[in-house]
Design a protein around this motif. Structure first.
Motif, PDB file in Angstrom:
ATOM      1  N   ARG A  37       7.309 -10.712  -5.840  1.00 33.80           N
ATOM      2  CA  ARG A  37       7.578  -9.430  -5.454  1.00 33.80           C
ATOM      3  C   ARG A  37       8.845  -8.749  -5.255  1.00 33.80           C
ATOM      4  N   PHE A  41       9.767  -5.360  -7.421  1.00 34.29           N
ATOM      5  CA  PHE A  41      10.268  -4.280  -6.703  1.00 34.29           C
ATOM      6  C   PHE A  41      11.715  -3.659  -7.428  1.00 34.29           C
ATOM      7  N   LEU A 145       6.014  -0.712  -7.474  1.00 29.67           N
ATOM      8  CA  LEU A 145       7.126  -0.273  -6.539  1.00 29.67           C
ATOM      9  C   LEU A 145       6.498  -0.317  -5.270  1.00 29.67           C
TER      10      LEU A 145
END
Length: 230
Positions: A37, A41, A145
């Motif tokens: 993650r 991002f 995102l």
């Protein structure tokens, strides 16, 4: 209850949720998911900033070819554990493409719960190019995102496709869907739906940061030298 709705709130996640599927049990991957993650991002945010001028050029070209429709095409897709979300693409079809899909279903070239057509008459001239090079997929960096998608994972399906899934197929919903994955670098549209499912489940069983990086690098190569993309 309709299988597909343009209104996201009308899609019921419980219709598609994964329950008691044990063929591909997920081992304890909490550290992997945390790193994945963080990477998603950072990479998606960086790419969005760097590609912003390029996105503007593509938007202008789309509007020049077909001023009636929007630059971005958004569609409800099914994510992890059956959660619906809006997925974004650069529009590659004429503005009323969704209204014409029913007339083309008998020309589907993929067996199973998916529609693919090599010479789809709804695709614009620019659309053919951005599809072949996967440029149309770049707005999904916004989905990454937000956390709806990952850079790597099974491709998210339409609600009406998921409604046709067998219990075995629904194991694809065990993880966050991705922009690319095993089948995207292993034949893309040249594969059958059953082959795509097998590759997605193989990824779920073997997922790791090392595998994700290899698939991202292979995807870059596939975008440079596209094959079976339409």
């Amino acid at each position: 209850m309709p299988l597909y709705s343009k209104d996201l709130e009308l899609v019921k996640p419980e219709l598609y949720a994964v329950r008691n599927l044990g063929s591909y049990p997920l081992r304890d991957l909490r550290a992997y998911f945390a790193v994945k993650r963080a990477f998603d991002f950072t990479a998606s945010l960086t790419a969005i900033v760097l590609y912003l001028p390029f996105f503007l050029v593509i938007a202008i070209l789309i509007k020049l070819e077909d001023p009636k429709g929007p630059v971005l095409f958004k569609q409800v897709r099914i994510g992890k554990n059956g959660k619906p979300f809006w997925m974004y693409k650069f529009r590659s079809m004429i503005s009323n493409a969704e209204e014409l899909i029913e007339d083309l279903l008998d020309q589907n070239e993929v067996k199973g719960a998916m529609f693919k057509m090599k010479d789809d008459p709804r695709v614009t001239r620019l659309g053919k190019f951005i599809r072949k090079t996967s440029i149309d997929e770049l707005p999904q960096l916004w989905n990454v995102l937000k956390g709806d998608m990952s850079l790597v994972g099974p491709r998210p399906s339409l609600p009406k496709e998921v409604a046709q899934y067998s219990t075995y197929d629904r194991q694809r919903l065990l993880v966050t869907p991705g922009c690319t994955g095993l089948w995207q670098v292993s034949g893309r549209n040249g594969l059958s739906f059953a082959e795509m499912v097998e590759l997605d489940l193989m990824y779920i069983q073997r997922q790791s940061i090392a595998l994700d990086i290899r698939l991202i690098l292979k995807t870059i190569w596939v975008m440079i030298v596209p094959k079976n993309a339409y």
